[in-house]
Design an enzyme around this catalytic site. Structure first.
Site, PDB file in Angstrom:
ATOM      1  N   LYS A  71      -2.425  -2.425 -13.652  1.00 28.61           N
ATOM      2  CA  LYS A  71      -3.069  -3.685 -13.265  1.00 28.61           C
ATOM      3  C   LYS A  71      -4.582  -3.547 -13.358  1.00 28.61           C
ATOM      4  CE  LYS A  71      -1.001  -3.592  -9.298  1.00 28.61           C
ATOM      5  NZ  LYS A  71      -0.533  -3.901  -7.936  1.00 28.61           N
ATOM      6  N   ASP A  89       9.443   1.186  -5.571  1.00 26.23           N
ATOM      7  CA  ASP A  89       8.254   1.231  -4.713  1.00 26.23           C
ATOM      8  C   ASP A  89       8.671   1.634  -3.307  1.00 26.23           C
ATOM      9  OD1 ASP A  89       5.571   1.080  -4.167  1.00 26.23           O
ATOM     10  OD2 ASP A  89       5.341  -1.029  -4.698  1.00 26.23           O
ATOM     11  N   ASP A 128       2.637   0.138 -10.216  1.00 25.52           N
ATOM     12  CA  ASP A 128       1.202   0.417 -10.288  1.00 25.52           C
ATOM     13  C   ASP A 128       0.996   1.912 -10.523  1.00 25.52           C
ATOM     14  OD1 ASP A 128       1.548   1.644  -7.749  1.00 25.52           O
ATOM     15  OD2 ASP A 128       1.157  -0.257  -6.752  1.00 25.52           O
ATOM     16  N   THR A 155       4.662  -8.898   0.838  1.00 25.16           N
ATOM     17  CA  THR A 155       4.743 -10.336   0.543  1.00 25.16           C
ATOM     18  C   THR A 155       5.523 -10.606  -0.734  1.00 25.16           C
ATOM     19  OG1 THR A 155       2.674 -10.320  -0.720  1.00 25.16           O
ATOM     20  CG2 THR A 155       2.511 -10.731   1.654  1.00 25.16           C
ATOM     21  N   ALA A 156       5.844  -9.563  -1.479  1.00 22.37           N
ATOM     22  CA  ALA A 156       6.599  -9.644  -2.743  1.00 22.37           C
ATOM     23  C   ALA A 156       5.800 -10.285  -3.867  1.00 22.37           C
ATOM     24  CB  ALA A 156       7.923 -10.386  -2.551  1.00 22.37           C
TER      25      ALA A 156
END
Length: 313
Positions: free
Chosen positions: A193, A219, A170, A224-225
């Site tokens: 995104k 990252d 991101d 939560t992947a």
């Protein structure tokens, strides 16, 4: 070094044992348990008067228990006349609420935790890859935020990936990813995104040509992947030959393991700032690196009043 003592709670004792092996000192003796009603119980089983005490305790899940263990431990050591107490928090929980969005009636929990640690007598904090660097400013005591990237970079170099490209998942992670790409001397791509309209699914734009490349997503944490799974899918759809993710903190909450196994991600590489659950250990796509040497060196430098920033020049 003679006055340095290292103790741990129940959050990540394996990391603490690895750290003291690097420092060639024994792990301090402290009993951390619970009373019958669930309250945290701490008793120090050796003399710490005049000592330079380091408490290794990530505030990972169960977050509240681990945070309270750290807070109560710090109070116990202060009352036992330790000269200095350094809270070594490899993963700093409650870091996601670090500001108050406009018109939102929310707490700034990162500041609350900073105040708690200061009030109970912590003199210094050592963290690894804070979720937001500005959290350091919430403390009225010194904070050393060290980086997990040297451990990740060393492993990436050892893997000898062909046609390597570093990818930021991101816009917010561009600085971190750029530093890794620069260190390795390779190209950088960015995933932008965007949600075109309300109630429409997110669209991922790839900035950079990933066709035929081995893409390494970098990252600070994997929770939560879900984001990593979507990023890997977008990269593969744009022609990436392979997608590997490198994240410092394996939070891995909720359906993370299921999401990883269902994704097109080839491998997830993490460090041991947080211990892996049994399910994560059993997942063939997750590999864990040891960050203890970096943490131990930072602790040694703090104890000897040496520069921390010199570790990353």
């Amino acid at each position: 070094m003679s006055k340095m003592m290292v103790f741990t709670g129940n959050a990540n004792p394996d990391l603490a044992r690895r750290v003291v092996r690097q420092l060639h000192i024994p792990l301090g003796d402290v009993s951390v348990g619970k009373f019958s009603d669930g309250e945290i119980s701490v008793e120090i089983n050796e003399n710490v008067r005049g000592k330079d005490v380091f408490l290794i305790q990530p505030t990972c899940a169960p977050t509240n228990d681990n945070l309270m263990e750290l807070v109560v431990m710090a109070d116990a050591f202060r009352r036992s006349s330790a000269t200095r107490i350094t809270a070594v928090i490899p993963y700093f929980g409650y870091a996601r609420q670090d500001r108050r969005p406009r018109s939102a009636r929310v707490a700034i929990s990162a500041k609350v935790v900073a105040d708690m640690l200061t009030v109970v007598g912590v003199n210094r904090v050592l963290t690894v890859d804070l979720h937001a660097d500005q959290i350091q400013g919430f403390f009225d005591i010194p904070v050393d935020n060290i980086y997990g990237s040297p451990v990740l970079v060393d492993d990436i170099e050892d893997q000898r990936f062909e046609n390597l490209m570093i990818v930021s998942p991101d816009i917010g992670g561009v600085v971190r990813a750029r530093a890794v790409a620069k260190s390795l001397g390779v190209d950088l791509a960015i995933i932008d995104k965007r949600r075109p309209k309300a109630n429409q699914s997110e669209v991922m734009h790839i900035i950079g040509d990933v066709e035929g490349r081995t893409c390494v997503l970098v990252d600070d944490m994997v929770d939560t992947a879900g984001t990593l799974g979507h990023a890997a899918k977008a990269l593969k759809e744009h022609g990436a030959a392979k997608v590997i993710a490198y994240c410092t903190h394996p939070v891995l909450s909720g359906r993370a393991i299921e999401n990883i196994e269902k994704s097109v991600l080839d491998e997830l590489v993490v460090t041991n700032t947080i211990p892996l659950s049994a399910a994560a250990q059993a997942c063939g796509r997750i590999r864990q690196l040891d960050i203890a040497p970096v943490v131990a060196e930072a602790m040694r430098r703090i104890s000897n009043e040496e520069s921390i920033s010199a570790m990353f020049r």
